[in-house]
Design a protein around this motif. Sequence first.
Motif, short mmCIF file in Angstrom:
data_model
loop_
_atom_site.label_atom_id
_atom_site.label_comp_id
_atom_site.label_asym_id
_atom_site.label_seq_id
_atom_site.Cartn_x
_atom_site.Cartn_y
_atom_site.Cartn_z
N UNK A 1 0.82 -1.22 0.00
CA UNK A 1 0.00 0.00 0.00
C UNK A 1 0.85 1.26 0.00
N UNK A 2 2.11 1.11 0.35
CA UNK A 2 2.99 2.28 0.32
C UNK A 2 2.94 3.12 1.58
N UNK A 3 3.25 4.38 1.42
CA UNK A 3 3.37 5.30 2.54
C UNK A 3 2.46 6.51 2.34
N UNK A 4 1.85 6.95 3.42
CA UNK A 4 1.01 8.15 3.39
C UNK A 4 1.79 9.30 3.98
N UNK A 5 1.78 10.43 3.30
CA UNK A 5 2.45 11.64 3.78
C UNK A 5 1.39 12.68 4.11
#
Length: 224
Positions: free
Chosen positions: A27-31
């Motif tokens: 899902x990756x990374x949220x910034x």
Amino acid sequence: MKDYLKEKYKEEFEIGEIQRFNLGFAAGELIQARANPISNNQMVFVVTRDNNNTNYEDSYSKLLEERFARNLFSENLSGLGGNIKYYITTAYDGDFLGDGKKEIEINKLNPSFVISIPVERGYDKSDYTEKILNLIYSLEKEEVGYYRVRIEFVDNKNAGIIEEYINLSQKKLTQNDLKERNYSEVKRQYQSNIIDRFIYDSKDVDFQNSPHFIQSLLDKTYKE
């Protein structure tokens, strides 16, 4: 982030601490970061981007729409009683960006009102029928687009949780902020103190028949 906001809204912004969240496998990374226009440090909103998306998203225009709705409807809402707490969320059918070039068009504004009224257990619902009817009629007169009203009658023995819940709900908070302020627990405590709930949705009800509809709903007890 600053460049994105300046390009979109044609004004200068301050950016707070940038926070990163692991969304899990694949899902990756949220910034995320909180931001505010330099001209008003009280207008705090959230800017977001995830690793799978090169575009930023933000809630600044929605914040401006909600402020517009509060200014427009605060007097109408006061008719429910001086001790109510509420927040407003909005959707907008136009392309308002908050850059001063476009005014908010009322008929394109779709507000949702979440209203909390502290009451004693065993309160008389009929005391609120006329007040709610007056609120619905006043909203109709403004000729907004779609609107929704959710009124929750909450046990006033725990009035403190009402204010805490409403304050957290109307603020634009990052994932870290929500966790730090234990929003999920505040929401749970608030919901456990709801005695009755009334919901009016302008899309689902023929307004000509609404007085009878409202009165019939007020005769029902809220169940989670």
